[in-house]
Design an enzyme around this catalytic site. Structure first.
Site, PDB file in Angstrom:
ATOM      1  N   HIS A  77       0.838  -1.206   0.000  1.00 13.60           N
ATOM      2  CA  HIS A  77       0.000   0.000   0.000  1.00 13.60           C
ATOM      3  C   HIS A  77       0.874   1.257   0.000  1.00 13.60           C
ATOM      4  CE1 HIS A  77      -2.990  -2.737   2.290  1.00 13.60           C
ATOM      5  NE2 HIS A  77      -3.543  -2.520   1.116  1.00 13.60           N
TER       6      HIS A  77
ATOM      7  N   LYS B 219     -17.783  -7.820   6.300  1.00 14.31           N
ATOM      8  CA  LYS B 219     -16.381  -8.252   6.337  1.00 14.31           C
ATOM      9  C   LYS B 219     -15.934  -8.458   7.768  1.00 14.31           C
ATOM     10  CE  LYS B 219     -13.508  -6.999   2.408  1.00 14.31           C
ATOM     11  NZ  LYS B 219     -12.520  -6.102   1.862  1.00 14.31           N
TER      12      LYS B 219
ATOM     13  N   ARG C  34      -1.524  -6.274  -8.474  1.00 13.89           N
ATOM     14  CA  ARG C  34      -0.388  -7.160  -8.191  1.00 13.89           C
ATOM     15  C   ARG C  34      -0.243  -8.272  -9.215  1.00 13.89           C
ATOM     16  NH1 ARG C  34      -2.603  -7.898  -2.222  1.00 13.89           N
ATOM     17  NH2 ARG C  34      -4.435  -7.576  -3.499  1.00 13.89           N
TER      18      ARG C  34
HETATM   19  P1  ADP Z   1      -9.669  -4.319  -0.219  1.00 18.31           P
HETATM   20  O1  ADP Z   1     -10.371  -4.924   0.938  1.00 18.31           O
HETATM   21  O2  ADP Z   1     -10.420  -3.209  -0.882  1.00 18.31           O
HETATM   22  O3  ADP Z   1      -9.056  -5.291  -1.194  1.00 18.31           O
HETATM   23  P2  ADP Z   1      -6.949  -3.828   0.589  1.00 18.31           P
HETATM   24  O4  ADP Z   1      -6.527  -2.967   1.735  1.00 18.31           O
HETATM   25  O5  ADP Z   1      -6.655  -5.270   0.683  1.00 18.31           O
HETATM   26  O6  ADP Z   1      -8.482  -3.529   0.474  1.00 18.31           O
HETATM   27  O7  ADP Z   1      -6.359  -3.284  -0.786  1.00 18.31           O
HETATM   28  C1  ADP Z   1      -6.528  -1.958  -1.206  1.00 18.31           C
HETATM   29  C2  ADP Z   1      -5.791  -1.720  -2.516  1.00 18.31           C
HETATM   30  O8  ADP Z   1      -4.392  -1.916  -2.329  1.00 18.31           O
HETATM   31  C3  ADP Z   1      -6.166  -2.648  -3.666  1.00 18.31           C
HETATM   32  O9  ADP Z   1      -6.175  -1.903  -4.863  1.00 18.31           O
HETATM   33  C4  ADP Z   1      -5.053  -3.643  -3.711  1.00 18.31           C
HETATM   34  O10 ADP Z   1      -4.872  -4.162  -5.022  1.00 18.31           O
HETATM   35  C5  ADP Z   1      -3.878  -2.768  -3.317  1.00 18.31           C
HETATM   36  N1  ADP Z   1      -2.778  -3.560  -2.772  1.00 18.31           N
HETATM   37  C6  ADP Z   1      -2.802  -4.383  -1.719  1.00 18.31           C
HETATM   38  N2  ADP Z   1      -1.598  -4.973  -1.527  1.00 18.31           N
HETATM   39  C7  ADP Z   1      -0.776  -4.487  -2.491  1.00 18.31           C
HETATM   40  C8  ADP Z   1       0.582  -4.712  -2.877  1.00 18.31           C
HETATM   41  N3  ADP Z   1       1.369  -5.581  -2.236  1.00 18.31           N
HETATM   42  N4  ADP Z   1       1.064  -4.039  -3.943  1.00 18.31           N
HETATM   43  C9  ADP Z   1       0.266  -3.185  -4.610  1.00 18.31           C
HETATM   44  N5  ADP Z   1      -1.016  -2.944  -4.323  1.00 18.31           N
HETATM   45  C10 ADP Z   1      -1.546  -3.574  -3.285  1.00 18.31           C
END
Ligand code: ADP
Length: 153
Positions: A18, A42, A91
């Site tokens: 993130h 969730k 990803r």
């Molecule tokens: P959600 O519950 O909406 O999936 P997340 O917090 O898991 O929320 O993810 C939010 C965003 O961050 C998404 O667009 C996800 O693809 C991106 N994301 C999560 N982990 C990574 C990572 N390792 N590299 C790039 N983007 C990421």
């Protein structure tokens, strides 16, 4: 035009993946709102207050970044914030398929709001909040996957 992006997510917890997306997006926007979702269906490992606090601490040094909580539709919240862009990270192909459908639906519902994707850095593409949660639950060393500000206990 003030360029405001909203980065919606669960951030349960925030990871280096993130952070990478947010830091790379910073030069493109005047303001980035980290929108922490509250979805009744969730199950989260960490309470909303903790997820928000970690984000605030991690991005304290960036005046362009604001952390807000929201529930309901992301596009509605984006409108309330006067955001013109939605920011998401990609990803792998599974992320792409999933994100494509959501971005297309959002654009149908709210044509003024466009989604901007960043490809994850190769070194960080295996990191997900669910992987981090698994490591935490099993008492593993999660420190390599999260920013320093994320300390549990
Ligand atoms: P959600 O519950 O909406 O999936 P997340 O917090 O898991 O929320 O993810 C939010 C965003 O961050 C998404 O667009 C996800 O693809 C991106 N994301 C999560 N982990 C990574 C990572 N390792 N590299 C790039 N983007 C990421």
């Amino acid at each position: 035009m003030v360029k405001t992006a909203i980065f919606p997510g669960s951030f349960d917890p925030i990871t280096l993946g993130h952070v990478n997306i947010v830091e790379r997006a910073l030069p493109l926007f005047d303001k980035i709102i980290l929108a922490v979702g509250l979805n009744a269906d969730k199950k989260y490992l960490f309470p909303l207050s903790k997820r928000v606090q970690w984000l605030e601490n991690t991005f304290e040094k960036y005046p362009k970044i604001e952390v807000l909580k929201y529930d309901g539709l992301t596009i509605e919240f984006a409108k309330e914030c006067n955001a013109n862009f939605l920011l998401r990270g990609l990803r792998n192909p599974a992320d792409f398929e999933f994100e494509k459908a959501i971005a297309q639906a959002n654009r149908e519902l709210e044509p003024q709001l466009d989604t901007v994707f960043f490809l994850t850095s190769a070194k960080l593409s295996f990191i997900s909040s669910s992987l981090v949660r698994d490591v935490i639950i099993n008492n593993g060393d999660y420190s390599k996957f999260v920013p320093e500000e994320v300390r549990i206990k």
